[in-house]
Structure formats: C-alpha cells, structure tokens
Design a protein around this motif. Structure first.
Motif, PDB file in Angstrom:
ATOM      1  N   PRO A   1      -5.454  -9.037  -7.674  1.00  0.00           N
ATOM      2  CA  PRO A   1      -4.051  -8.727  -7.981  1.00  0.00           C
ATOM      3  C   PRO A   1      -3.804  -7.222  -8.019  1.00  0.00           C
ATOM      4  N   LEU A   2      -2.664  -6.825  -7.488  1.00  0.00           N
ATOM      5  CA  LEU A   2      -2.217  -5.442  -7.570  1.00  0.00           C
ATOM      6  C   LEU A   2      -0.989  -5.438  -8.468  1.00  0.00           C
TER       7      LEU A   2
ATOM      8  N   PHE B   1       3.660   0.075  -5.082  1.00  0.00           N
ATOM      9  CA  PHE B   1       3.820  -1.105  -4.223  1.00  0.00           C
ATOM     10  C   PHE B   1       4.081  -2.386  -5.004  1.00  0.00           C
ATOM     11  N   LYS B   2       3.888  -2.371  -6.317  1.00  0.00           N
ATOM     12  CA  LYS B   2       4.175  -3.497  -7.204  1.00  0.00           C
ATOM     13  C   LYS B   2       3.189  -4.662  -7.061  1.00  0.00           C
ATOM     14  N   ASP B   3       2.860  -5.051  -5.820  1.00  0.00           N
ATOM     15  CA  ASP B   3       1.963  -6.186  -5.621  1.00  0.00           C
ATOM     16  C   ASP B   3       1.345  -6.106  -4.226  1.00  0.00           C
TER      17      ASP B   3
ATOM     18  N   GLY C   1       3.722  -5.838  -1.232  1.00  0.00           N
ATOM     19  CA  GLY C   1       4.223  -4.492  -0.961  1.00  0.00           C
ATOM     20  C   GLY C   1       3.186  -3.623  -0.286  1.00  0.00           C
ATOM     21  N   LEU C   2       1.941  -3.687  -0.750  1.00  0.00           N
ATOM     22  CA  LEU C   2       0.878  -2.881  -0.154  1.00  0.00           C
ATOM     23  C   LEU C   2       0.643  -3.260   1.304  1.00  0.00           C
ATOM     24  N   SER C   3       0.550  -4.557   1.577  1.00  0.00           N
ATOM     25  CA  SER C   3       0.271  -4.999   2.953  1.00  0.00           C
ATOM     26  C   SER C   3       1.421  -4.633   3.890  1.00  0.00           C
TER      27      SER C   3
ATOM     28  N   GLY D   1       0.178  -9.980   2.517  1.00  0.00           N
ATOM     29  CA  GLY D   1      -0.509  -9.978   1.232  1.00  0.00           C
ATOM     30  C   GLY D   1      -1.887 -10.597   1.364  1.00  0.00           C
ATOM     31  N   SER D   2      -2.210 -11.521   0.461  1.00  0.00           N
ATOM     32  CA  SER D   2      -3.521 -12.182   0.497  1.00  0.00           C
ATOM     33  C   SER D   2      -3.424 -13.619   1.009  1.00  0.00           C
TER      34      SER D   2
END
Length: 208
Positions: free
Chosen positions: A141-142, A147-149, A152-154, A187-188
């Motif tokens: 988890p981010l 990026f919040k999560d 957002g990062l991906s 995301g994941s």
C-alpha cells in the motif's frame, strides 16, 4: 441396330425407374434431392467461409510475427517483448526507470526509453501504430504523499514515460507522434508475479 436401340431404350427406362425408386425412398425418409443439393451447397459455403477465415488468421499471424521480429531488437537493451492478452508488450522494469515511490525518470531509465523511441520512430510501420503506456506497481500500500495511492503512482509514472517518448527530439525527447500514444495506471491490479516475495514485487513494478 434395332436390337441395340431397343436395348438402350430398355436400359434408359430401367434407369428412370431406378431414379424414381430412389426418389421414393428418399421421400420416405423425409429427404429430397432438392434438400440434399441445398445441404451440399450450405456445406460448400461453410467450407469457403472457413477457408477465408483461416486465410485471414494466417495474415494476422504473419503481421504479428513481423511485429515481434521488429521489436525483438529491444531485447538487446535488456527489455522483455512478449504477448499477453492478445497484445504485444514491451516490458520495462520499474526499478530501472524510477527510484522507489517516485515518478521522475532516472537517467538510466531515460536513456533506455530514448533507445526504444528510436527503434519505433525509425520504422515506418511501427511509428504509425498506436501504443499505450501502462504503469504497474506491487501490492504494498502507498498511503498519503503526492500520489495518495498506487493508482496515482502508476498513472504518473506512465505519464512521465509518455511525455519523454513524445517530446520532440530537438528538446531531448523521443520524437514520437503524441496522437498515437496514451497512458494508463493499473496500480497493483495486473500483477505478473506473486506479491509475497521481493523478487515477485520487483517484477510487478514495471512499465509496459
């Protein structure tokens, strides 16, 4: 000659009678010569359609193999070129492109991407195709931050790759046509390995 003619006429009459008998037998079985002809015509049409479909599939296969051959040169850069979900993918390891939790490209990552752009840009067929840049993370988890999560990062990592690839060459970019490119963040949700080991998580942190 009259005997021969008489015999031929008799044979002809016997043949007609045999045909009538066969037609009667077919009719008793709920069949008719017309129905059989129609059935044969349908089978012929089906075979023709099948042959046409197989020819189309063969053409698709040939185009696919040609595309694979063109992209295979990227494997010399240490990248993976593979088919998954009926899509041809160029897979770039996320840890080479980015530092942990960041969306700013590392110098090494930028160099690799510019080489990918060069391969695509200099091939007339590849350069006119449509591509999507997809960012992926591992399942850790981010929470919080810019990026919040992981979504957002991906997404922002995909954007960073996209921006470099489509920036004009005179400005240090890949010079690819931005109208042929899009970006997405998964995301994941689309892992290629288990997330319960360091190696699995490393494989899942990637850009395709």
């Amino acid at each position: 000659s009259s005997d021969l003619r008489g015999k031929s006429e008799a044979d002809y009459a016997d043949a007609l009678q045999e045909i009538e008998t066969l037609k009667g037998q077919l009719t008793e079985r709920g069949l008719s010569l017309d129905n059989m002809s129609a059935s044969l015509a349908q089978q012929k049409k089906a075979l023709e359609e099948y042959s046409a479909r197989m020819e189309q599939l063969e053409q698709v296969r040939k185009r696919f193999e040609l595309l694979r051959a063109k992209l295979d040169q990227l494997t010399k850069l240490g990248l993976k070129v593979q088919v998954r979900g009926n899509r041809m993918l160029i897979q770039l390891p996320g840890d080479v492109l980015f530092d942990s939790g960041k969306d700013k490209l590392r110098n090494e990552g930028s160099e690799i991407l510019l080489k990918v752009a060069e391969v695509i840009r200099e091939d007339p067929d590849l350069s006119k195709r449509h591509f999507q840049v997809a960012g992926h993370t591992d399942a850790k988890p981010l929470v919080g931050g810019t990026f919040k999560d992981n979504w957002g990062l991906s997404a922002m990592r995909a954007r960073s790759v996209l921006v470099l690839l489509t920036t004009p060459t005179e400005k240090g970019g890949g010079g690819l046509d931005e109208n042929h490119w899009s970006a997405a963040g998964y995301g994941s949700t689309d892992p290629v390995a288990e997330n319960d080991t360091d190696d699995g998580r490393r494989q899942n942190r990637r850009v395709e």
